[in-house]
Write a protein that holds these residues in place. Structure first.
Motif, PDB file in Angstrom:
ATOM      1  N   ALA A   1      16.571  38.970 -29.771  1.00 50.09           N
ATOM      2  CA  ALA A   1      15.801  38.409 -30.872  1.00 50.09           C
ATOM      3  C   ALA A   1      14.550  39.247 -31.156  1.00 50.09           C
ATOM      4  CB  ALA A   1      15.420  36.969 -30.570  1.00 50.09           C
ATOM      5  N   LEU A   2      13.817  39.604 -30.117  1.00 46.72           N
ATOM      6  CA  LEU A   2      12.589  40.377 -30.309  1.00 46.72           C
ATOM      7  C   LEU A   2      12.882  41.748 -30.920  1.00 46.72           C
ATOM      8  CD1 LEU A   2      10.620  39.519 -27.041  1.00 46.72           C
ATOM      9  CD2 LEU A   2      10.163  38.705 -29.362  1.00 46.72           C
ATOM     10  N   ARG A   3      13.999  42.338 -30.520  1.00 47.00           N
ATOM     11  CA  ARG A   3      14.385  43.629 -31.104  1.00 47.00           C
ATOM     12  C   ARG A   3      14.622  43.474 -32.604  1.00 47.00           C
ATOM     13  NH1 ARG A   3      18.888  44.390 -28.516  1.00 47.00           N
ATOM     14  NH2 ARG A   3      17.861  45.287 -26.692  1.00 47.00           N
TER      15      ARG A   3
ATOM     16  N   THR B   1       7.481  49.261 -27.866  1.00 39.82           N
ATOM     17  CA  THR B   1       8.591  48.327 -28.014  1.00 39.82           C
ATOM     18  C   THR B   1       8.349  47.075 -27.181  1.00 39.82           C
ATOM     19  OG1 THR B   1      10.136  50.164 -28.333  1.00 39.82           O
ATOM     20  CG2 THR B   1      11.095  48.044 -27.736  1.00 39.82           C
ATOM     21  N   ILE B   2       8.675  45.933 -27.721  1.00 39.53           N
ATOM     22  CA  ILE B   2       8.549  44.678 -26.972  1.00 39.53           C
ATOM     23  C   ILE B   2       9.726  44.561 -26.016  1.00 39.53           C
ATOM     24  CG2 ILE B   2       8.372  42.176 -27.132  1.00 39.53           C
ATOM     25  CD1 ILE B   2       7.512  42.537 -30.056  1.00 39.53           C
ATOM     26  N   ARG B   3       9.428  44.252 -24.758  1.00 39.21           N
ATOM     27  CA  ARG B   3      10.478  44.115 -23.751  1.00 39.21           C
ATOM     28  C   ARG B   3      10.365  42.744 -23.094  1.00 39.21           C
ATOM     29  NH1 ARG B   3      12.572  49.072 -23.483  1.00 39.21           N
ATOM     30  NH2 ARG B   3      11.225  50.870 -23.991  1.00 39.21           N
ATOM     31  N   ALA B   4      11.430  41.973 -23.228  1.00 36.51           N
ATOM     32  CA  ALA B   4      11.420  40.610 -22.705  1.00 36.51           C
ATOM     33  C   ALA B   4      11.260  40.581 -21.194  1.00 36.51           C
ATOM     34  CB  ALA B   4      12.705  39.885 -23.116  1.00 36.51           C
TER      35      ALA B   4
ATOM     36  N   ALA C   1       8.778  32.343 -23.385  1.00 42.18           N
ATOM     37  CA  ALA C   1       9.865  31.859 -22.528  1.00 42.18           C
ATOM     38  C   ALA C   1       9.568  30.451 -22.006  1.00 42.18           C
ATOM     39  CB  ALA C   1      10.079  32.828 -21.369  1.00 42.18           C
ATOM     40  N   ARG C   2       8.298  30.198 -21.699  1.00 42.63           N
ATOM     41  CA  ARG C   2       7.931  28.864 -21.192  1.00 42.63           C
ATOM     42  C   ARG C   2       8.136  27.797 -22.256  1.00 42.63           C
ATOM     43  NH1 ARG C   2       3.708  25.800 -21.838  1.00 42.63           N
ATOM     44  NH2 ARG C   2       2.454  27.440 -22.844  1.00 42.63           N
ATOM     45  N   ARG C   3       7.758  28.103 -23.483  1.00 44.56           N
ATOM     46  CA  ARG C   3       7.943  27.128 -24.556  1.00 44.56           C
ATOM     47  C   ARG C   3       9.427  26.873 -24.813  1.00 44.56           C
ATOM     48  NH1 ARG C   3       3.363  26.110 -27.698  1.00 44.56           N
ATOM     49  NH2 ARG C   3       4.695  24.595 -28.751  1.00 44.56           N
TER      50      ARG C   3
ATOM     51  N   SER D   1      18.284  37.412 -21.991  1.00 48.10           N
ATOM     52  CA  SER D   1      19.036  38.335 -22.830  1.00 48.10           C
ATOM     53  C   SER D   1      18.923  37.966 -24.300  1.00 48.10           C
ATOM     54  CB  SER D   1      20.510  38.376 -22.406  1.00 48.10           C
ATOM     55  OG  SER D   1      21.100  37.090 -22.537  1.00 48.10           O
ATOM     56  N   SER D   2      18.928  36.672 -24.616  1.00 45.68           N
ATOM     57  CA  SER D   2      18.833  36.264 -26.018  1.00 45.68           C
ATOM     58  C   SER D   2      17.447  36.576 -26.576  1.00 45.68           C
ATOM     59  CB  SER D   2      19.172  34.782 -26.187  1.00 45.68           C
ATOM     60  OG  SER D   2      18.172  33.943 -25.641  1.00 45.68           O
TER      61      SER D   2
END
Length: 214
Positions: A147-149, A164-167, A126-128, A142-143
């Protein structure tokens, strides 16, 4: 290989391998990638190693090319005319380029990790994003989730340690998988920063046009 020769070779397969053939082609066309390290992919990968030529000839009839990335341990398919290509939206493409850039950077630094492949915190991704696109923080959460999903389903990333990856979990570690190299080849790395910059400039121009019309 002619269709007659293919039919002859296929008919000589044991019934068990004919079943594996059907499963392999179905999964290749549905998933796009068969990766040796995915437990459910291993039997299919082993079959493709043994019967690569036969599967490739079958897929070629419909315009598909079977590619084997032996170093990565993966098979994937691409259509010669670009048909049926999986299309990412603008935001997904941006996240994909960012993750590929991070993967390249971390591989180059040879960072010590408890995982086999490079990892990055959700917060760092997110920082990048914010560095490339200042002022876009409202939309990015949200985006990134979407995307990760998608990327996890496509076997491009996974949650370090499983799950599961969770933003929304900023400290969660994302494992960046070598299959990213198949989607964005190494020779394209030098152009990634410029491409991200182009997205930023195009977005700014579009927002400026919208303001003028208002």
């Amino acid at each position: 290989m002619s269709l007659h020769q293919f039919a002859l070779d296929y008919s000589q397969l044991p019934s068990s391998e004919q079943s594996q053939f059907a499963q392999a082609t179905r999964r290749l066309l549905a998933d796009g990638i068969i990766w040796r390290e995915e437990e459910q992919d291993r039997p299919i990968y082993s079959f493709l190693v043994r019967r690569r030529e036969l599967v490739a000839d079958y897929l070629a009839v419909a315009g598909w090319e079977l590619r084997h990335e032996e170093r990565i341990g993966a098979f994937h398919v691409v259509h010669r005319e670009g048909a049926h290509r999986r299309r990412f939206n603008r935001e997904q493409t941006i996240w994909l380029l960012l993750l590929r850039l991070l993967y390249a950077e971390k591989r180059e630094r040879l960072e010590v990790s408890l995982t086999r492949y490079p990892v990055v915190e959700v917060a760092e991704v997110a920082r990048r994003y914010a560095e490339f696109f200042p002022g876009q923080q409202v939309r990015k959460r949200s985006s990134l989730t979407d995307a990760l999903r998608s990327f996890q389903t496509l076997k491009l990333v996974r949650a370090a340690g499983g799950g599961t990856i969770r933003a929304g979990q900023s400290e969660q570690l994302i494992e960046l998988l070598p299959t990213l190299e198949m989607i964005v080849p190494a020779q394209s790395i030098n152009a990634l920063g410029e491409r991200l910059g182009q997205y930023d400039r195009t977005r700014s121009e579009n927002e400026g046009d919208a303001s003028d019309e208002a």
